[in-house]
Enzyme design. Structure first.
Site, PDB file in Angstrom:
ATOM      1  N   GLU A  94       4.002   9.377  10.645  1.00  0.00           N
ATOM      2  CA  GLU A  94       4.741   9.998  11.742  1.00  0.00           C
ATOM      3  C   GLU A  94       6.057   9.297  12.049  1.00  0.00           C
ATOM      4  OE1 GLU A  94       1.770  10.059  14.809  1.00  0.00           O
ATOM      5  OE2 GLU A  94       0.999  12.003  14.168  1.00  0.00           O
ATOM      6  N   GLU A 125     -14.172  -0.330   0.744  1.00  0.00           N
ATOM      7  CA  GLU A 125     -13.907  -1.216   1.869  1.00  0.00           C
ATOM      8  C   GLU A 125     -14.458  -2.623   1.656  1.00  0.00           C
ATOM      9  OE1 GLU A 125     -17.188  -1.211   5.276  1.00  0.00           O
ATOM     10  OE2 GLU A 125     -16.067   0.681   5.249  1.00  0.00           O
TER      11      GLU A 125
END
Length: 311
Positions: A94, A125
């Site tokens: 963004e 992960e």
């Protein structure tokens, strides 16, 4: 006969984490009316800003460090797995439309790569080595900042990213939702927003995810304010890439200058649609090329450019 994996140690570790704690008072939540569950959830969410507020001095210190390095050309890199990784990618994605930043300046890394944005990548992960490889692909410098994001504060990918970045001289931030986390301990700036046990045991996309989103908003937005990407609370570096943003650009120029529609159109035409430059041509009474030169001299800070124009 294949032996079963021993999860005892990890299970014991998870049981010590606030974010994983079981709340017996909610053990029959599934039997409540929908409205009552919604009220409970809303009440839980309302506690998050207070937890963030407790960390504001640490957040501000991290932002000052990030902004100092980005002013020298450094990058802001988020690294996380699962929800934490997705939130980092979201915040990074963004920045170009909001602040007209180059897409390489704020980067979101998620364990398992882009596919992990919508699909679980098993085991990603758990790898510190994967984090190191992802960062090596960016060719880190001492002017970069790496923010490891992990609700538990123990996710190997996030911890590994911070450790690797620090070993390369980059600034590091560890954002977690448990106190005394390995992630915070590994980072230059440890931010631990302790939101408490989740409504659903261990579902850290809830309060923990909300807390991480709030902090990431602060890290990027206030850094951009420090870098001169705003004028007051106006997004003067917004990239007008669609009709809504083109209309918003004109509204921003109007709010900043009080100019007429005709003057605004002329200013935007003279500055190739650059909002900040258009404002400077109006308030500083200069032409487009002069506005561009003044902003370059002022490292993009509109207030400083206006002072030069009037001086």
């Amino acid at each position: 006969m294949t032996s079963l994996p021993n999860y005892g140690d990890l299970r014991a570790e998870l049981e010590t984490l606030t974010t994983e704690a079981f709340r017996p008072e909610l053990s029959e939540i599934d039997r409540l009316p929908t409205l009552e569950i919604a009220r409970l959830m809303n009440g839980e969410d309302a506690t998050v800003p207070t937890a963030v507020a407790a960390q504001l001095p640490l957040i501000a210190a991290a932002i000052d460090g990030i902004a100092e390095r980005m002013a020298r050309g450094g990058r802001l890199v988020y690294a996380g797995a699962g929800t934490a990784g997705r939130l980092g990618v979201l915040d990074a994605s963004e920045c170009p439309p909001t602040f007209n930043t180059d897409p390489t300046r704020v980067v979101g890394l998620i364990a398992g790569g882009p596919t992990a944005l919508s699909t679980s990548i098993e085991g990603a992960e758990d790898s510190k080595e994967l984090a190191a490889a992802d960062l090596d692909a960016l060719a880190l410098t001492a002017d970069d900042t790496v923010v490891g994001v992990s609700a538990s504060g123990r996710t190997p990918y996030a911890v590994g990213a911070v450790e690797h970045a620090r070993s390369h001289g980059a600034l590091t931030v560890g954002l977690s939702c448990n106190a005394h986390s390995p992630l915070a301990a590994a980072a230059d700036h440890g931010i631990e927003v302790v939101v408490g046990p989740e409504l659903l045991t261990g579902s850290t996309r809830l309060k923990s995810g909300t807390a991480q989103k709030l902090v990431l908003n602060m890290l990027s937005t206030i850094t951009m304010i420090r870098l001169g990407k705003t004028y007051g609370n106006l997004m003067v570096d917004v990239r007008a890439s669609n009709e809504k943003l083109r209309a918003r650009s004109r509204r921003i120029v109007a709010l900043a200058t009080g100019a007429s529609d005709e003057e605004i159109e002329q200013a935007l035409a003279a500055t190739d649609g650059e909002v900040k430059n258009a404002i400077l041509t109006i308030l500083g009474a200069v032409d487009g090329p002069t506005a561009a030169g003044l902003l370059e001299e002022s490292q993009g800070h509109l207030r400083a450019a206006l002072a030069k124009a009037s001086g």
